[in-house]
Design a protein around this motif. Structure first.
Motif, PDB file in Angstrom:
ATOM      1  N   PRO A  90       0.622  -1.005   0.019  1.00 33.18           N
ATOM      2  CA  PRO A  90       0.331   0.117   0.084  1.00 33.18           C
ATOM      3  C   PRO A  90       0.866   1.360   0.075  1.00 33.18           C
ATOM      4  O   PRO A  90       1.518   1.319   0.597  1.00 33.18           O
ATOM      5  CB  PRO A  90      -0.805   0.079   1.301  1.00 33.18           C
ATOM      6  N   GLY A  91       0.466   1.978  -0.604  1.00 32.99           N
ATOM      7  CA  GLY A  91       1.311   3.178  -1.090  1.00 32.99           C
ATOM      8  C   GLY A  91       2.467   3.486  -2.505  1.00 32.99           C
ATOM      9  O   GLY A  91       2.532   4.529  -2.615  1.00 32.99           O
ATOM     10  N   LEU A  92       1.995   2.311  -2.917  1.00 33.21           N
ATOM     11  CA  LEU A  92       2.298   2.386  -4.812  1.00 33.21           C
ATOM     12  C   LEU A  92       1.666   2.907  -5.517  1.00 33.21           C
ATOM     13  O   LEU A  92       0.441   2.826  -5.489  1.00 33.21           O
ATOM     14  CB  LEU A  92       2.997   0.809  -4.813  1.00 33.21           C
ATOM     15  N   ALA A  93       2.122   3.487  -5.724  1.00 32.37           N
ATOM     16  CA  ALA A  93       1.682   5.006  -6.797  1.00 32.37           C
ATOM     17  C   ALA A  93       1.533   3.707  -8.358  1.00 32.37           C
ATOM     18  O   ALA A  93       3.511   5.422  -8.690  1.00 32.37           O
ATOM     19  CB  ALA A  93       1.101   6.231  -6.747  1.00 32.37           C
ATOM     20  N   PRO A  94       1.345   3.755  -9.104  1.00 38.41           N
ATOM     21  CA  PRO A  94      -0.039   3.149  -9.572  1.00 38.41           C
ATOM     22  C   PRO A  94       0.237   1.869  -8.389  1.00 38.41           C
ATOM     23  O   PRO A  94       1.650   1.719  -8.641  1.00 38.41           O
ATOM     24  CB  PRO A  94      -0.313   3.090 -11.008  1.00 38.41           C
ATOM     25  N   MET A  95      -0.375   1.709  -7.726  1.00 37.51           N
ATOM     26  CA  MET A  95      -0.378  -0.002  -7.330  1.00 37.51           C
ATOM     27  C   MET A  95      -0.243  -0.880  -8.253  1.00 37.51           C
ATOM     28  O   MET A  95      -0.111  -0.856  -8.781  1.00 37.51           O
ATOM     29  CB  MET A  95      -1.943  -0.372  -6.313  1.00 37.51           C
ATOM     30  N   SER A 121       6.255  -0.968   6.560  1.00 36.64           N
ATOM     31  CA  SER A 121       5.226  -1.937   7.993  1.00 36.64           C
ATOM     32  C   SER A 121       3.668  -2.120   7.294  1.00 36.64           C
ATOM     33  O   SER A 121       2.955  -2.830   8.002  1.00 36.64           O
ATOM     34  CB  SER A 121       4.773  -0.628   9.426  1.00 36.64           C
ATOM     35  N   THR A 122       3.552  -1.222   6.363  1.00 34.38           N
ATOM     36  CA  THR A 122       2.068  -2.113   5.500  1.00 34.38           C
ATOM     37  C   THR A 122       2.243  -2.884   4.451  1.00 34.38           C
ATOM     38  O   THR A 122       1.492  -3.428   4.460  1.00 34.38           O
ATOM     39  CB  THR A 122       1.821  -0.613   4.911  1.00 34.38           C
ATOM     40  N   MET A 123       3.868  -3.632   3.918  1.00 36.67           N
ATOM     41  CA  MET A 123       3.715  -4.323   3.298  1.00 36.67           C
ATOM     42  C   MET A 123       3.402  -5.923   3.453  1.00 36.67           C
ATOM     43  O   MET A 123       3.577  -6.594   5.101  1.00 36.67           O
ATOM     44  CB  MET A 123       5.613  -4.519   2.884  1.00 36.67           C
ATOM     45  N   GLU A 158      -4.642   5.099   6.600  1.00 41.63           N
ATOM     46  CA  GLU A 158      -3.853   5.840   7.149  1.00 41.63           C
ATOM     47  C   GLU A 158      -2.110   5.241   5.939  1.00 41.63           C
ATOM     48  O   GLU A 158      -1.877   4.453   7.182  1.00 41.63           O
ATOM     49  CB  GLU A 158      -3.609   6.700   8.650  1.00 41.63           C
ATOM     50  N   LEU A 159      -1.047   5.910   5.644  1.00 37.45           N
ATOM     51  CA  LEU A 159      -0.019   5.433   5.834  1.00 37.45           C
ATOM     52  C   LEU A 159       0.749   6.380   6.769  1.00 37.45           C
ATOM     53  O   LEU A 159       0.984   7.123   7.020  1.00 37.45           O
ATOM     54  CB  LEU A 159       0.913   5.845   3.692  1.00 37.45           C
ATOM     55  N   PRO A 160       1.592   4.923   7.792  1.00 43.77           N
ATOM     56  CA  PRO A 160       2.348   5.528   8.214  1.00 43.77           C
ATOM     57  C   PRO A 160       4.105   6.670   7.427  1.00 43.77           C
ATOM     58  O   PRO A 160       3.911   5.731   6.879  1.00 43.77           O
ATOM     59  CB  PRO A 160       2.940   4.445   8.998  1.00 43.77           C
ATOM     60  N   ASN A 161       4.769   7.061   8.192  1.00 40.56           N
ATOM     61  CA  ASN A 161       5.897   7.685   8.406  1.00 40.56           C
ATOM     62  C   ASN A 161       6.573   5.860   7.657  1.00 40.56           C
ATOM     63  O   ASN A 161       6.257   5.102   9.306  1.00 40.56           O
ATOM     64  CB  ASN A 161       6.011   8.792   8.557  1.00 40.56           C
ATOM     65  N   ASP A 162       7.360   6.371   7.349  1.00 38.33           N
ATOM     66  CA  ASP A 162       8.499   5.264   7.740  1.00 38.33           C
ATOM     67  C   ASP A 162      10.218   5.438   7.826  1.00 38.33           C
ATOM     68  O   ASP A 162      10.800   6.449   7.019  1.00 38.33           O
ATOM     69  CB  ASP A 162       8.472   4.593   6.163  1.00 38.33           C
ATOM     70  N   ASP A 163      10.714   5.388   8.445  1.00 41.47           N
ATOM     71  CA  ASP A 163      11.647   5.399   9.866  1.00 41.47           C
ATOM     72  C   ASP A 163      12.602   4.180   8.828  1.00 41.47           C
ATOM     73  O   ASP A 163      12.975   3.962   9.435  1.00 41.47           O
ATOM     74  CB  ASP A 163      11.962   5.432  10.877  1.00 41.47           C
TER      75      ASP A 163
END
Length: 171
Positions: A90-95, A121-123, A158-163
């Motif tokens: 999630p977050g890839l554009a385009p998916m 963390s969303t993968m 909502e996509l989290p920030n990725d540290d």
């Protein structure tokens, strides 16, 4: 730890030794991810399905699979167990499907994604293997395939920030 079809860690061992000498654990994962991410250009369609890490290293461009193969090869060359993982991200554009590396450090497998295109963390894991030969998105055994369309959707509120310096494990 051993070289594989697309992750020629033996050929990249001198480069890995020169670039990452003295680094271990989390510091090594951070260094490899950053090094690959800053030395390659993400260019859709720039690589062939048969390209491995060495060709990506020389071309200095590729797609997520190429980034992941180069990370895996460099980590293996530094004696860190590493593998390729195909994921929904999630977050890839385009998916689309996405490829990342995983490295075994501090007793667990941690995601390494030098593209930084989506929060780790969303993968969601699809397949895990030595390289893309074990994690193909589509395989045919015989006959022909007419591939007309594909739609992949993975959604989060909502996509989290990725540290990028934090260790992340796939569930």
């Amino acid at each position: 730890l051993r070289p594989s079809r697309y992750c020629e860690s033996d050929s990249l061992a001198p480069t890995a030794a020169a670039e990452f000498q003295g680094l271990e654990g989390v510091d090594l994962l951070d260094a490899v991810s950053s090094w690959v991410g800053t030395r390659l250009w993400y260019v859709s369609g720039s690589s062939l399905p048969t390209d491995g890490a060495v060709r990506t290293f020389l071309a200095r461009q590729g797609v997520c699979r190429d980034y992941a193969h180069l990370c895996v090869a460099l980590l293996r060359a530094r004696n860190v167990p590493a593998r390729l993982v195909s994921v929904y991200a999630p977050g890839l554009a385009p998916m689309d499907f996405h490829a990342v590396a995983e490295a075994y450090v501090d007793g667990a497998w941690h995601v390494v994604d030098a593209t930084t295109l989506a929060p780790r963390s969303t993968m969601v894991r699809i397949a895990t293997g030595r390289d893309a030969s074990d994690t193909a998105f589509l395989t045919t055994q015989r006959g022909g395939v007419d591939f007309h369309s594909l739609e992949v959707t993975a959604v989060v509120d909502e996509l989290p920030n990725d540290d990028v310096t934090a260790l992340v494990r796939l569930g």
